[in-house]
Design a protein around this motif. Structure first.
Motif, PDB file in Angstrom:
ATOM      1  N   LYS A   1      11.703 -32.610  35.195  1.00  0.00           N
ATOM      2  CA  LYS A   1      12.908 -32.436  34.216  1.00  0.00           C
ATOM      3  C   LYS A   1      14.165 -32.468  34.935  1.00  0.00           C
ATOM      4  O   LYS A   1      14.432 -32.223  35.863  1.00  0.00           O
ATOM      5  N   GLY A   2      15.089 -32.709  33.997  1.00  0.00           N
ATOM      6  CA  GLY A   2      16.510 -32.802  34.427  1.00  0.00           C
ATOM      7  C   GLY A   2      16.781 -31.224  34.658  1.00  0.00           C
ATOM      8  O   GLY A   2      16.203 -30.317  34.206  1.00  0.00           O
ATOM      9  N   PRO A   3      18.194 -31.078  35.261  1.00  0.00           N
ATOM     10  CA  PRO A   3      18.475 -29.791  35.361  1.00  0.00           C
ATOM     11  C   PRO A   3      18.896 -28.823  34.169  1.00  0.00           C
ATOM     12  O   PRO A   3      18.302 -27.667  34.175  1.00  0.00           O
ATOM     13  N   VAL A   4      19.167 -29.475  32.986  1.00  0.00           N
ATOM     14  CA  VAL A   4      19.294 -28.745  31.876  1.00  0.00           C
ATOM     15  C   VAL A   4      18.217 -28.296  31.151  1.00  0.00           C
ATOM     16  O   VAL A   4      17.923 -27.212  30.963  1.00  0.00           O
ATOM     17  N   ALA A   5      16.965 -29.200  31.115  1.00  0.00           N
ATOM     18  CA  ALA A   5      15.694 -28.922  30.771  1.00  0.00           C
ATOM     19  C   ALA A   5      15.002 -27.994  31.565  1.00  0.00           C
ATOM     20  O   ALA A   5      14.474 -26.965  30.980  1.00  0.00           O
ATOM     21  N   ALA A   6      15.109 -27.952  32.816  1.00  0.00           N
ATOM     22  CA  ALA A   6      14.710 -27.109  33.737  1.00  0.00           C
ATOM     23  C   ALA A   6      15.224 -25.589  33.469  1.00  0.00           C
ATOM     24  O   ALA A   6      14.288 -24.714  33.486  1.00  0.00           O
ATOM     25  N   GLU A   7      16.550 -25.419  33.253  1.00  0.00           N
ATOM     26  CA  GLU A   7      17.200 -24.192  32.931  1.00  0.00           C
ATOM     27  C   GLU A   7      16.674 -23.774  31.494  1.00  0.00           C
ATOM     28  O   GLU A   7      16.865 -22.516  31.438  1.00  0.00           O
ATOM     29  N   ILE A   8      16.680 -24.379  30.709  1.00  0.00           N
ATOM     30  CA  ILE A   8      16.134 -24.048  29.346  1.00  0.00           C
ATOM     31  C   ILE A   8      14.815 -23.458  29.393  1.00  0.00           C
ATOM     32  O   ILE A   8      14.491 -22.423  29.089  1.00  0.00           O
ATOM     33  N   GLU A   9      13.927 -24.088  30.108  1.00  0.00           N
ATOM     34  CA  GLU A   9      12.524 -23.979  30.480  1.00  0.00           C
ATOM     35  C   GLU A   9      12.620 -22.389  31.211  1.00  0.00           C
ATOM     36  O   GLU A   9      11.843 -21.482  30.747  1.00  0.00           O
ATOM     37  N   LYS A  10      13.391 -22.303  32.279  1.00  0.00           N
ATOM     38  CA  LYS A  10      13.366 -20.905  32.985  1.00  0.00           C
ATOM     39  C   LYS A  10      13.794 -19.824  32.327  1.00  0.00           C
ATOM     40  O   LYS A  10      13.344 -18.696  32.262  1.00  0.00           O
ATOM     41  N   ARG A  11      14.753 -20.131  31.607  1.00  0.00           N
ATOM     42  CA  ARG A  11      15.575 -19.091  30.863  1.00  0.00           C
ATOM     43  C   ARG A  11      14.549 -18.452  29.633  1.00  0.00           C
ATOM     44  O   ARG A  11      14.341 -17.238  29.500  1.00  0.00           O
ATOM     45  N   LEU A  12      13.776 -19.382  29.063  1.00  0.00           N
ATOM     46  CA  LEU A  12      12.962 -19.044  27.973  1.00  0.00           C
ATOM     47  C   LEU A  12      11.730 -18.392  28.545  1.00  0.00           C
ATOM     48  O   LEU A  12      11.063 -17.403  27.960  1.00  0.00           O
ATOM     49  N   LEU A  13      11.119 -18.619  29.576  1.00  0.00           N
ATOM     50  CA  LEU A  13      10.031 -18.151  30.621  1.00  0.00           C
ATOM     51  C   LEU A  13      10.456 -16.802  30.817  1.00  0.00           C
ATOM     52  O   LEU A  13       9.711 -15.834  30.527  1.00  0.00           O
ATOM     53  N   GLU A  14      11.588 -16.708  31.406  1.00  0.00           N
ATOM     54  CA  GLU A  14      12.054 -15.118  31.823  1.00  0.00           C
ATOM     55  C   GLU A  14      12.292 -14.011  30.471  1.00  0.00           C
ATOM     56  O   GLU A  14      11.917 -12.951  30.679  1.00  0.00           O
ATOM     57  N   ALA A  15      12.809 -15.099  29.470  1.00  0.00           N
ATOM     58  CA  ALA A  15      13.215 -13.730  28.449  1.00  0.00           C
ATOM     59  C   ALA A  15      12.085 -13.623  27.326  1.00  0.00           C
ATOM     60  O   ALA A  15      12.257 -12.393  26.894  1.00  0.00           O
ATOM     61  N   LEU A  16      11.541 -14.595  27.161  1.00  0.00           N
ATOM     62  CA  LEU A  16      10.561 -14.662  25.948  1.00  0.00           C
ATOM     63  C   LEU A  16       8.746 -14.236  26.605  1.00  0.00           C
ATOM     64  O   LEU A  16       8.006 -14.223  25.762  1.00  0.00           O
TER      65      LEU A  16
ATOM     66  N   ARG B   1      11.538 -16.899  10.433  1.00  0.00           N
ATOM     67  CA  ARG B   1      11.779 -18.296  11.387  1.00  0.00           C
ATOM     68  C   ARG B   1      13.255 -18.104  11.849  1.00  0.00           C
ATOM     69  O   ARG B   1      13.520 -18.400  13.082  1.00  0.00           O
ATOM     70  N   LEU B   2      14.268 -17.425  11.100  1.00  0.00           N
ATOM     71  CA  LEU B   2      15.597 -17.328  11.378  1.00  0.00           C
ATOM     72  C   LEU B   2      15.931 -16.464  12.625  1.00  0.00           C
ATOM     73  O   LEU B   2      16.338 -16.804  13.688  1.00  0.00           O
ATOM     74  N   ASN B   3      15.052 -15.455  12.539  1.00  0.00           N
ATOM     75  CA  ASN B   3      15.229 -14.340  13.727  1.00  0.00           C
ATOM     76  C   ASN B   3      14.609 -15.145  15.152  1.00  0.00           C
ATOM     77  O   ASN B   3      15.016 -14.674  16.053  1.00  0.00           O
ATOM     78  N   ARG B   4      13.302 -15.917  14.904  1.00  0.00           N
ATOM     79  CA  ARG B   4      12.623 -16.633  16.160  1.00  0.00           C
ATOM     80  C   ARG B   4      13.596 -17.555  16.730  1.00  0.00           C
ATOM     81  O   ARG B   4      13.911 -17.310  17.821  1.00  0.00           O
ATOM     82  N   GLN B   5      14.592 -18.152  15.947  1.00  0.00           N
ATOM     83  CA  GLN B   5      15.550 -19.225  16.310  1.00  0.00           C
ATOM     84  C   GLN B   5      16.518 -18.281  16.988  1.00  0.00           C
ATOM     85  O   GLN B   5      17.200 -18.798  17.996  1.00  0.00           O
ATOM     86  N   ARG B   6      17.065 -17.038  16.194  1.00  0.00           N
ATOM     87  CA  ARG B   6      18.060 -16.370  17.112  1.00  0.00           C
ATOM     88  C   ARG B   6      17.705 -15.884  18.525  1.00  0.00           C
ATOM     89  O   ARG B   6      18.449 -15.839  19.390  1.00  0.00           O
ATOM     90  N   MET B   7      16.564 -15.327  18.627  1.00  0.00           N
ATOM     91  CA  MET B   7      15.910 -15.030  19.813  1.00  0.00           C
ATOM     92  C   MET B   7      15.897 -16.017  20.843  1.00  0.00           C
ATOM     93  O   MET B   7      16.291 -15.692  21.972  1.00  0.00           O
ATOM     94  N   VAL B   8      15.520 -17.348  20.596  1.00  0.00           N
ATOM     95  CA  VAL B   8      15.630 -18.421  21.207  1.00  0.00           C
ATOM     96  C   VAL B   8      17.027 -18.816  21.802  1.00  0.00           C
ATOM     97  O   VAL B   8      17.492 -18.803  23.072  1.00  0.00           O
TER      98      VAL B   8
END
Length: 94
Positions: A6-21, A63-70
């Motif tokens: 993955k590129g750096p942005v995709a990797a950062e998306i993955e990292k943040r979602l793994l850590e937060a959720l 669905r809206l709250n889930r998107q807000r969480m992401v």
């Protein structure tokens, strides 16, 4: 969870979602190539994404709250690095 390079942005998306959720399933798809030359294409090759995420924290959430969480988990990436993101968020068993 995908293990492809993955590129750096995709990797950062993955990292943040793994850590937060702490998702049970996560797939970050770079859709930028199909938007080359369109509005929001910054030339980086990482401006448009689809996130497919399954997470227990989504249970009972709209669905809206889930998107807000992401979006909250991604923070400044949504303003600084990501032009567009499709979010497919579900709770386990959905």
């Amino acid at each position: 969870m995908e293990t492809e390079s993955k590129g750096p942005v995709a990797a950062e998306i993955e990292k943040r979602l793994l850590e937060a959720l702490s998702p049970t399933s996560l797939n970050v798809i770079n859709d930028s190539a199909s938007h080359h030359g369109h509005a929001g294409d910054d030339g980086s090759g990482e401006s448009h994404f689809t996130v497919e995420i399954e997470c227990a924290a989504f249970e009972g959430q709209s669905r809206l709250n889930r998107q807000r969480m992401v979006n909250k988990a991604l923070g400044d990436l949504m303003q600084d690095k990501i032009h567009a993101m499709a979010i497919k968020a579900r709770a386990p068993g959905e």
